[in-house]
Structure formats: C-alpha cells, structure tokens
Design a protein around this motif. Structure first.
Motif, PDB file in Angstrom:
ATOM      1  N   LEU A   5       0.744  -1.229   0.169  1.00 11.52           N
ATOM      2  CA  LEU A   5       0.007  -0.007   0.043  1.00 11.52           C
ATOM      3  C   LEU A   5       0.736   1.323  -0.052  1.00 11.52           C
ATOM      4  CD1 LEU A   5      -2.957   1.177   0.303  1.00 11.52           C
ATOM      5  CD2 LEU A   5      -2.578   1.005   2.788  1.00 11.52           C
ATOM      6  N   PHE A   6       0.770   1.912  -1.019  1.00 12.53           N
ATOM      7  CA  PHE A   6       1.577   3.316  -0.689  1.00 12.53           C
ATOM      8  C   PHE A   6       0.675   4.307  -1.514  1.00 12.53           C
ATOM      9  CE2 PHE A   6       2.346   2.465  -5.360  1.00 12.53           C
ATOM     10  CZ  PHE A   6       2.876   3.498  -5.967  1.00 12.53           C
ATOM     11  N   GLY A   7       1.172   5.634  -1.388  1.00 18.33           N
ATOM     12  CA  GLY A   7       0.456   6.987  -1.580  1.00 18.33           C
ATOM     13  C   GLY A   7       1.254   8.077  -1.065  1.00 18.33           C
ATOM     14  N   LYS A  13      -2.700   5.918   4.273  1.00 16.75           N
ATOM     15  CA  LYS A  13      -2.170   4.700   4.237  1.00 16.75           C
ATOM     16  C   LYS A  13      -2.160   3.847   5.755  1.00 16.75           C
ATOM     17  CE  LYS A  13       1.800   6.182   3.153  1.00 16.75           C
ATOM     18  NZ  LYS A  13       1.590   7.665   2.705  1.00 16.75           N
ATOM     19  N   GLN A  16      -6.010   2.752   6.405  1.00 15.38           N
ATOM     20  CA  GLN A  16      -6.459   1.862   5.550  1.00 15.38           C
ATOM     21  C   GLN A  16      -5.623   0.710   5.795  1.00 15.38           C
ATOM     22  OE1 GLN A  16      -9.412   2.015   3.883  1.00 15.38           O
ATOM     23  NE2 GLN A  16      -9.239   4.090   4.282  1.00 15.38           N
ATOM     24  N   ALA A  17      -4.406   0.571   5.968  1.00 17.03           N
ATOM     25  CA  ALA A  17      -3.660  -0.734   6.208  1.00 17.03           C
ATOM     26  C   ALA A  17      -4.231  -1.448   7.587  1.00 17.03           C
ATOM     27  CB  ALA A  17      -2.309  -0.298   6.658  1.00 17.03           C
ATOM     28  N   GLN A  28       0.462  -5.831   9.251  1.00 17.18           N
ATOM     29  CA  GLN A  28       0.985  -4.718   8.837  1.00 17.18           C
ATOM     30  C   GLN A  28       2.390  -4.454   9.023  1.00 17.18           C
ATOM     31  OE1 GLN A  28      -0.666  -1.345  10.625  1.00 17.18           O
ATOM     32  NE2 GLN A  28       0.125   0.411   9.150  1.00 17.18           N
ATOM     33  N   ASP A  83       3.453  -1.176   4.335  1.00 15.33           N
ATOM     34  CA  ASP A  83       2.820   0.012   4.399  1.00 15.33           C
ATOM     35  C   ASP A  83       3.994   1.066   4.509  1.00 15.33           C
ATOM     36  OD1 ASP A  83       1.820   2.613   5.288  1.00 15.33           O
ATOM     37  OD2 ASP A  83       1.237   1.728   7.325  1.00 15.33           O
ATOM     38  N   GLY A  84       4.136   1.897   3.201  1.00 14.84           N
ATOM     39  CA  GLY A  84       5.106   2.877   3.294  1.00 14.84           C
ATOM     40  C   GLY A  84       6.711   2.176   2.877  1.00 14.84           C
ATOM     41  N   SER A 111      -2.362   1.715  -4.767  1.00 12.57           N
ATOM     42  CA  SER A 111      -1.861   3.119  -4.933  1.00 12.57           C
ATOM     43  C   SER A 111      -3.146   4.183  -4.542  1.00 12.57           C
ATOM     44  CB  SER A 111      -1.299   3.605  -6.390  1.00 12.57           C
ATOM     45  OG  SER A 111      -0.987   4.990  -6.175  1.00 12.57           O
ATOM     46  N   LEU A 112      -2.872   4.709  -3.325  1.00 10.27           N
ATOM     47  CA  LEU A 112      -4.112   5.920  -3.063  1.00 10.27           C
ATOM     48  C   LEU A 112      -3.720   7.030  -3.822  1.00 10.27           C
ATOM     49  CD1 LEU A 112      -4.339   5.026   0.987  1.00 10.27           C
ATOM     50  CD2 LEU A 112      -5.926   4.451  -0.992  1.00 10.27           C
TER      51      LEU A 112
END
Length: 211
Positions: A5-7, A13, A16-17, A28, A83-84, A111-112
């Motif tokens: 998950l990235f953005g 993030k 949502q994670a 996570q 995450d990240g 991708s957010l």
C-alpha cells in the motif's frame, strides 16, 4: 495474500492498512514501526539503526532491508501488507528479488490517489495531543472540549509549506514506483478521497478483483 500500500503523505495509508489487517487477518509491516520496535528491544539491527537515529541521520537502506527481511520472514512470507515501503525504485527492485527468491510475489500494489491540495488541507488541519500522541482533525475529528487547548499542537511537518515540500519529495522519489509496478501488472490505483469507509470499500473491491 501479499499486498503493498502506498501513496503520498496524508493519503490515509496507516488507517487503510489497519482496516485491511482487520478484514483479511494480515500483518501490517511499516518500516517506521519495525525500526522503533527493534530499537526498543535492542536487537542487533535495532542498535545499528539507533546509532543513525541518535545522530539525526536517515537509517541506511541496507539496515532497513535487514528489518524488512526479518519482518516478512516472521510471517512465513505470506499474509502481510507493506505500508510505506518501498519508497524508491532501488528498494522496489530489491523487494521484487527478495520475494521472488522466496516464491512469494506480491498480489497487488494499491496506490491511494489523492489530489495535492486535499493532502495539504488534511495535514494542515491535523492536530496532535502533546502527551498521548492521539491524532485529531479540526474538521472531521476535533479534540474533545474537555482536552486542554495548550496540549493540542500542530506538528512542524504538518504546516502547509512543509507538506508541499514533503509532497515534492514523494513525487521525485516514490511516484516512479507507479510505472515500475504498472509494467509488472501489479498497480491498482484507488481513489483515496472521501470518508475512510468509502476508501476502504474501494480498496476491498480492488483487492478481491486482484487476488
């Protein structure tokens, strides 16, 4: 299930994670968290990371990789959400190689997508309780009346000019990952605007279409 998950900063993030963790029983893996945990537990890699943090320096890629390797291995290379991380093409290339070696390729890269001005608005209105660390938002989640106003602070990196600088760093260093993962048929853009529940519903639909 193996997700990434990235953005941009402020895209949601972390929120949502955590929702994905609860929904799909995932772990996570956020590098910031595992760095802090390793330092607190004084593991060999944690002590190595601490030597950089205490000097105000970024923890080198090689050290972060060791921590990421360990965290993924602890989950037997499955049922996790990154995450990240990765944040650069170099990190993404390493991750692909590492997961391939363990027959554990990613299922999807979420991708957010949130417009810059909404990010600036979100983060510039975020406030933090100086003692508890609890996050608030002036519009959607204001501090309760009983909380002392003097304890509600704005983080220096949440000021509008700083947020715009952070966004530029993201555009320069992390956004190229979209092309990298799109070329590998893994990229799933998700509209990150709206309520957390709205965004979660879109992510869930995307995940179930790609896993």
């Amino acid at each position: 299930m193996r997700l990434l998950l990235f953005g941009p900063p402020g895209a949601g993030k972390g929120t949502q994670a955590r929702k994905l963790v609860d929904r799909y029983d995932l772990t996570q893996i956020a590098t910031g968290n595992i760095i802090r945990a390793a330092m607190k537990n004084e593991t060999p890699v944690g002590l190595e990371a601490k030597s950089y943090v205490e000097k105000g320096e970024l923890v080198p890629d090689a050290v972060v990789r060791k921590l990421a390797e360990g965290a993924i291995a602890d989950e037997d290379y499955d049922d996790f959400i990154l995450d990240g991380y990765p944040r650069t093409l170099q990190q993404a290339t390493w991750l692909t190689t590492f997961l391939t070696e363990h027959d554990a390729p990613l299922n999807a890269v979420l991708s957010l997508e949130v417009p810059d001005e909404e990010i600036v608005d979100r983060l510039s209105k975020r406030r933090v309780h100086a003692e508890t660390g609890e996050n608030y938002h002036l519009d959607v989640n204001p501090p309760p009346d009983e909380v002392d106003d003097d304890l509600i602070i704005q983080r220096p990196d949440d000021k509008p000019e700083t947020v715009r600088n952070r966004l530029q760093v993201y555009r320069d260093q992390t956004e190229p990952l979209k092309t990298y993962y799109k070329e590998r048929d893994l990229l799933v853009p998700v509209n990150g605007t709206g309520t957390p529940s709205d965004v979660h519903a879109r992510i869930t639909e995307a995940v179930e279409a790609h896993t």
